[in-house]
Design a protein around this motif. Structure first.
Motif, mmCIF file in Angstrom:
data_model
loop_
_atom_site.group_PDB
_atom_site.id
_atom_site.type_symbol
_atom_site.label_atom_id
_atom_site.label_comp_id
_atom_site.label_asym_id
_atom_site.label_seq_id
_atom_site.Cartn_x
_atom_site.Cartn_y
_atom_site.Cartn_z
ATOM 1 N N LEU A 61 -0.192 -11.193 8.891
ATOM 2 C CA LEU A 61 -0.871 -10.314 9.845
ATOM 3 C C LEU A 61 -2.316 -10.754 10.025
ATOM 4 C CD1 LEU A 61 0.553 -6.916 8.565
ATOM 5 C CD2 LEU A 61 0.919 -7.867 10.860
ATOM 6 N N ASN A 62 -2.840 -10.523 11.215
ATOM 7 C CA ASN A 62 -4.215 -10.903 11.531
ATOM 8 C C ASN A 62 -5.183 -10.097 10.671
ATOM 9 O OD1 ASN A 62 -6.705 -11.461 12.646
ATOM 10 N ND2 ASN A 62 -6.078 -11.098 14.761
ATOM 11 N N PRO A 63 -5.936 -10.742 9.769
ATOM 12 C CA PRO A 63 -6.830 -9.994 8.870
ATOM 13 C C PRO A 63 -8.011 -9.362 9.584
ATOM 14 C CG PRO A 63 -7.181 -12.357 8.635
ATOM 15 C CD PRO A 63 -5.975 -12.196 9.518
ATOM 16 N N SER A 64 -8.310 -9.795 10.820
ATOM 17 C CA SER A 64 -9.451 -9.240 11.548
ATOM 18 C C SER A 64 -9.066 -8.066 12.432
ATOM 19 C CB SER A 64 -10.087 -10.333 12.425
ATOM 20 O OG SER A 64 -9.213 -10.685 13.487
ATOM 21 N N ASP A 65 -7.804 -7.645 12.366
ATOM 22 C CA ASP A 65 -7.310 -6.655 13.321
ATOM 23 C C ASP A 65 -6.541 -5.557 12.581
ATOM 24 O OD1 ASP A 65 -6.696 -5.410 15.658
ATOM 25 O OD2 ASP A 65 -5.259 -6.904 16.362
ATOM 26 N N ALA A 66 -7.244 -4.518 12.170
ATOM 27 C CA ALA A 66 -6.599 -3.425 11.440
ATOM 28 C C ALA A 66 -5.827 -2.520 12.398
ATOM 29 C CB ALA A 66 -7.644 -2.601 10.688
ATOM 30 N N MET A 67 -4.702 -1.997 11.934
ATOM 31 C CA MET A 67 -4.001 -0.971 12.704
ATOM 32 C C MET A 67 -4.802 0.329 12.635
ATOM 33 S SD MET A 67 0.022 -1.398 11.745
ATOM 34 C CE MET A 67 0.926 -2.930 12.032
ATOM 35 N N ILE A 68 -4.699 1.122 13.690
ATOM 36 C CA ILE A 68 -5.341 2.446 13.687
ATOM 37 C C ILE A 68 -4.228 3.487 13.519
ATOM 38 C CG2 ILE A 68 -6.739 4.097 14.975
ATOM 39 C CD1 ILE A 68 -7.994 1.774 16.460
ATOM 40 N N VAL A 69 -4.346 4.344 12.489
ATOM 41 C CA VAL A 69 -3.280 5.299 12.175
ATOM 42 C C VAL A 69 -3.895 6.672 11.948
ATOM 43 C CG1 VAL A 69 -1.919 3.465 11.112
ATOM 44 C CG2 VAL A 69 -3.367 4.914 9.658
ATOM 45 N N MET A 70 -3.021 7.700 12.030
ATOM 46 C CA MET A 70 -3.465 9.055 11.667
ATOM 47 C C MET A 70 -2.371 9.699 10.822
ATOM 48 S SD MET A 70 -2.959 11.398 15.080
ATOM 49 C CE MET A 70 -1.328 11.955 15.618
ATOM 50 N N PRO A 71 -2.755 10.530 9.849
ATOM 51 C CA PRO A 71 -1.751 11.176 9.000
ATOM 52 C C PRO A 71 -0.929 12.185 9.794
ATOM 53 C CG PRO A 71 -3.927 12.054 8.527
ATOM 54 C CD PRO A 71 -4.125 10.904 9.470
ATOM 55 N N VAL A 72 0.357 12.303 9.434
ATOM 56 C CA VAL A 72 1.222 13.262 10.126
ATOM 57 C C VAL A 72 1.588 14.433 9.222
ATOM 58 C CG1 VAL A 72 2.168 11.565 11.719
ATOM 59 C CG2 VAL A 72 3.292 11.925 9.523
ATOM 60 N N ASN A 73 1.143 14.408 7.967
ATOM 61 C CA ASN A 73 1.353 15.562 7.097
ATOM 62 C C ASN A 73 0.181 15.658 6.127
ATOM 63 O OD1 ASN A 73 1.925 13.518 5.198
ATOM 64 N ND2 ASN A 73 4.125 13.673 5.594
ATOM 65 N N SER A 74 0.065 16.765 5.477
ATOM 66 C CA SER A 74 -1.104 17.043 4.647
ATOM 67 C C SER A 74 -1.161 16.207 3.380
ATOM 68 C CB SER A 74 -1.135 18.534 4.277
ATOM 69 O OG SER A 74 0.066 18.899 3.615
ATOM 70 N N ASP A 75 -0.020 15.740 2.891
ATOM 71 C CA ASP A 75 -0.043 14.980 1.641
ATOM 72 C C ASP A 75 -0.208 13.475 1.875
ATOM 73 O OD1 ASP A 75 2.371 14.408 2.758
ATOM 74 O OD2 ASP A 75 3.594 15.156 1.096
ATOM 75 N N ASN A 76 -0.468 13.079 3.131
ATOM 76 C CA ASN A 76 -0.713 11.679 3.472
ATOM 77 C C ASN A 76 0.414 10.743 3.021
ATOM 78 O OD1 ASN A 76 -3.154 12.353 4.612
ATOM 79 N ND2 ASN A 76 -4.357 11.888 2.784
#
Length: 452
Positions: A55-70
């Motif tokens: 994976l490209n080390p300069s390009d992080a995925m952007i994510v958001m949690p979908v539950n409280s316990d991550n």
């Protein structure tokens, strides 16, 4: 507040509302399948690159949690990458969407991936979609006056590859011309690299001139001098602005352009063989006069067919680089004079003026007026172009005199400007079939000279 974390692939979910999808999908499986349907080969190529390079080390995925316990994260940016990983983990979910060859390729990639799968992915964790919006828009919303991603152009890409020993074909071509003394170093800077690249990369140009790239190196299999002559002409045309990007933007335009200058080169060669004076291809950055003798050109004129059904004799073959003029020429080759005399007459008038306008546009330094100047009448254009062709030994004295005679205001011979104008503007002036044929016959040497 955005936080960088390393998250296992198993905890990442594809966004069922991904903007790449036409509609929200009901499940993870359907989301992955919908992405694959829209980008089959692109997804496979991405998977192959991840398999080969990670994976490209300069390009992080952007994510958001979908539950409280991550324990689960929804991928807001990076769904194609996640999809490629999911396919290599479990290809069976999409194999039915692929051709037999792609199925085999996907299975082979999966077997290789299973030996060293991606465990964790660098992710930028945001609280919600609103927090991610700005960063996603910067990535996918264009340059945004510099705030977004500013893509490299041809020059930047070429310089980058050159630093890694991967000089692109157009740069190697320019090196080749400079080494042969056909391109002056100072003038090389004025050659527009994007347009030059578009012409020399074209498969038709490569095949016609006999060169190609092998293992990143230019290899010449054809006549080197022919290649020098033609490509020097290309560099000169592009540098001077005589040929612009729009003129060679499409494949058919590039084919017509190369074919035209090859035809001109063959005519010069034929003149030289017969003992006539012919100019050599100018070095870019110098000024020369392109003179060609008349004798062989007169011999090469297509024979006239007195009772032909079309305006233009079938043996007349013109190489016209300008798309619309070429279309008119093609129509005039097909339309039957007896059935469509008015259409033929009007098109002929349009063809003549567009042809002389194009010729003047190709030689702007040699004409005092521009073709779009409304005071520049067709009769004067004909005289000026005929004089230019005569001065360059492309038309004989007799042939240029015929054009001058047609341009006279009081002349009503078949090929006169007055007659051509009457075809367009006089509702009572009906073109006669023999007059139309004679009009073409009288101007044929002139027309062919403009399009050699």
């Amino acid at each position: 507040m955005t936080e960088i974390r390393f998250i296992p692939v198993s905890q990442l979910l594809v966004d069922v509302e991904n903007p790449r999808l036409d509609n929200p999908q009901p499940s993870q499986l359907e989301s992955i399948r919908a992405l694959v349907r829209g980008q089959k080969s692109k997804i496979i190529n991405l998977a192959r690159d991840i398999l080969d390079n990670g994976l490209n080390p300069s390009d992080a995925m952007i994510v958001m949690p979908v539950n409280s316990d991550n324990q689960r994260y929804l991928v807001l940016e990076g769904n194609r990458r996640l999809c490629a990983l999911k396919i290599m983990e479990n290809p069976d979910m999409v194999l039915d969407l692929f051709s037999t060859a792609t199925k085999k390729q996907t299975k082979e990639m999966s077997l290789a991936y299973q030996k060293s799968p991606v465990a964790n992915i660098t992710c930028a964790v945001v609280a919600d979609r609103d927090e991610a919006r700005h960063w996603i828009e910067l990535r996918h919303g264009g340059e945004q006056e510099g705030a977004g991603i500013v893509r490299w152009g041809a020059a930047e890409t070429a310089r980058f590859r050159q630093r890694f020993g991967q000089k692109e074909i157009h740069l190697q071509i320019l090196d080749f011309l400079e080494e042969k003394g056909a391109l002056l170093p100072a003038s090389r800077q004025s050659v527009p690299v994007t347009s030059m690249k578009r012409v020399v990369e074209d498969r038709h140009t490569r095949d016609q001139l006999g060169y190609d790239m092998e293992n990143g190196q230019l290899v010449v299999s054809g006549d080197p001098q022919k290649m020098v002559d033609i490509l020097t002409r290309v560099a000169s045309d592009l540098s001077s602005g005589q040929v612009k990007t729009k003129d060679i933007y499409h494949k058919e335009d590039r084919v017509s352009y190369i074919d035209r200058i090859l035809t001109e080169a063959e005519l010069r060669k034929a003149n030289t063989v017969t003992g006539a004076s012919a100019s050599s291809q100018p070095v870019v950055g110098t000024t020369t006069t392109d003179a060609s003798a008349t004798t062989s050109k007169q011999k090469r004129q297509a024979p006239l067919e007195k009772n032909r059904p079309m305006l233009i004799p079938q043996k007349v073959k013109l190489v016209i680089h300008q798309p619309r003029i070429n279309e008119i020429y093609a129509e005039l080759k097909k339309l039957l004079i007896q059935e469509y005399p008015n259409s033929v007459a009007v098109l002929f008038r349009v063809f003549i003026e567009l042809s002389v306008d194009d010729y003047i546009g190709r030689n702007p330094a040699d004409f005092k007026k521009k073709p779009e100047d409304t005071s520049y009448k067709l009769s004067q254009k004909l005289i000026d172009v005929a004089d230019h062709l005569k001065a360059n030994h492309i038309l004989s004295e007799h042939q240029s005199r015929a054009v001058r005679h047609a341009a006279q205001a009081d002349n009503f011979m078949a090929a006169s400007v007055n007659t051509l104008n009457q075809y367009v503007h006089n509702p009572y002036f009906k073109p006669a079939l023999d007059d139309l044929r004679s009009a073409w016959d009288n101007l044929q040497p002139f027309i062919m000279a403009m399009w050699i």
